[in-house]
Each structure stands twice: as C-alpha cells, then as structure tokens.
Motif scaffolding. Structure first.
Motif, PDB file in Angstrom:
ATOM      1  N   VAL A 127       0.848  -1.195   0.000  1.00 13.17           N
ATOM      2  CA  VAL A 127       0.000   0.000   0.000  1.00 13.17           C
ATOM      3  C   VAL A 127       0.885   1.246   0.000  1.00 13.17           C
ATOM      4  O   VAL A 127       0.615   2.210  -0.731  1.00 13.17           O
ATOM      5  CB  VAL A 127      -0.960  -0.001   1.215  1.00 13.17           C
ATOM      6  N   GLY A 128       1.957   1.231   0.785  1.00 10.86           N
ATOM      7  CA  GLY A 128       2.889   2.356   0.807  1.00 10.86           C
ATOM      8  C   GLY A 128       3.533   2.596  -0.546  1.00 10.86           C
ATOM      9  O   GLY A 128       3.719   3.743  -0.970  1.00 10.86           O
ATOM     10  N   ILE A 129       3.863   1.524  -1.239  1.00 12.65           N
ATOM     11  CA  ILE A 129       4.429   1.668  -2.585  1.00 12.65           C
ATOM     12  C   ILE A 129       3.400   2.289  -3.517  1.00 12.65           C
ATOM     13  O   ILE A 129       3.713   3.206  -4.278  1.00 12.65           O
ATOM     14  CB  ILE A 129       4.915   0.305  -3.117  1.00 12.65           C
ATOM     15  N   ARG A 130       2.177   1.791  -3.443  1.00 16.38           N
ATOM     16  CA  ARG A 130       1.116   2.349  -4.294  1.00 16.38           C
ATOM     17  C   ARG A 130       0.945   3.841  -4.021  1.00 16.38           C
ATOM     18  O   ARG A 130       0.845   4.644  -4.949  1.00 16.38           O
ATOM     19  CB  ARG A 130      -0.199   1.607  -4.055  1.00 16.38           C
ATOM     20  N   GLU A 131       0.908   4.228  -2.753  1.00  7.22           N
ATOM     21  CA  GLU A 131       0.741   5.634  -2.404  1.00  7.22           C
ATOM     22  C   GLU A 131       1.939   6.469  -2.850  1.00  7.22           C
ATOM     23  O   GLU A 131       1.772   7.596  -3.325  1.00  7.22           O
ATOM     24  CB  GLU A 131       0.512   5.770  -0.901  1.00  7.22           C
TER      25      GLU A 131
END
Length: 156
Positions: free
Chosen positions: A107-111
C-alpha cells in the motif's frame, strides 16, 4: 513447484522496478521491492493453526505471488490487483502481524508511486527515497515471514 519464499520476496521488487523503470530512469533502483507484500486480515485468527490450514495458506499465497502479470493492466491497476488479492488471504495467527506489515508495504508503494511525478528526476528521487524507507520498515517482518515460510510451507 516453485519456492514460495523467492516469489514472495520478488513480488514487491518486481512492482517497484517495473513502475520506476517504466519512467526511463537509469538510476539505481531501490530494493524496496525485495520486501513482499502481505495481506492484512481483519478476521481474528485461531490461536493455533492446523497443518492443513497452513498448507492451504501457503498454496493460496504462492498462487497470488507467482501469478503472471496481466499485460492488459496498467502498472497501477496491477499493483491495486496485487494488494486486493493479498488482502484476501487469511494468514496463520503466527504470522498475521508480519503479513499485515507487508500488505501495508505494498500500500505504501502504491501511495508513493501515485503521489509523485515519475517522469521527472525529482519525482524519481523522491520515490526512490520513499521506497527505501518503506523497505527498511518491512525488513524485520520480511525476515520472519521468510523463515516461517521456509519452515512451514511444503512448497517453499
């Protein structure tokens, strides 16, 4: 059967490298992708997990983490799909917290990818720095997950 630990570790790396390399950067790619994402589970897991449940989880996780990339999806859609599939997995209680950390890593990568302009050197530098920080936060969980998978999954 392919080992689960290797694709698990490689899954995140692939996402980050593909996303960043698609922008034409020749800069060194971060190793953030070497942490794998893991699904979060909102349902309470039983205190003990049967051997059958462990192997079912291992098989499901391998299917998600080794699935071929869908050529018709954009990079963002592929990342969203990966996160959704990982979140559907119900990890054994022993690894639930670490699995949650790794899902949060994806999720952090996506954000991160969605919040910067990857077509600029500044955007790439910002993304690389953020991805390195994300990786650092997930390293201990990844190490514990790799050890658990190696010990418990017949296909590891």
């Amino acid at each position: 059967m392919r080992a689960l630990a290797t694709p698990f570790r490689a899954g995140l790396a692939t996402v980050a490298v593909v996303l960043l390399s698609a922008c034409g950067s020749d800069d060194e790619q971060p190793d953030a992708a070497s942490t794998a994402s893991s699904p979060s589970s909102s349902a309470a897991s039983p205190a003990t997990t049967s051997e059958e449940e462990v192997q079912a989880f291992c098989t499901e996780a391998e299917a998600v983490l080794t699935a071929p990339d869908a050529a018709e999806l954009t990079q963002e859609e592929l990342l969203d799909q990966s996160i959704a599939e990982l979140e559907q997995l119900d990890p054994p209680a022993e690894i639930s917290a670490d699995w949650d950390v790794l899902v949060d890593t994806f999720v952090g990568i996506r954000e991160t990818i969605g919040s910067v302009d990857l077509t600029t050197p500044e955007g790439l530098a910002s993304a690389e720095q953020s991805l390195a920080e994300i990786e650092a936060q997930a390293t201990e969980s990844q190490t514990r997950l790799d050890a658990w998978i190696t010990e418990n999954c017949d296909n590891a």
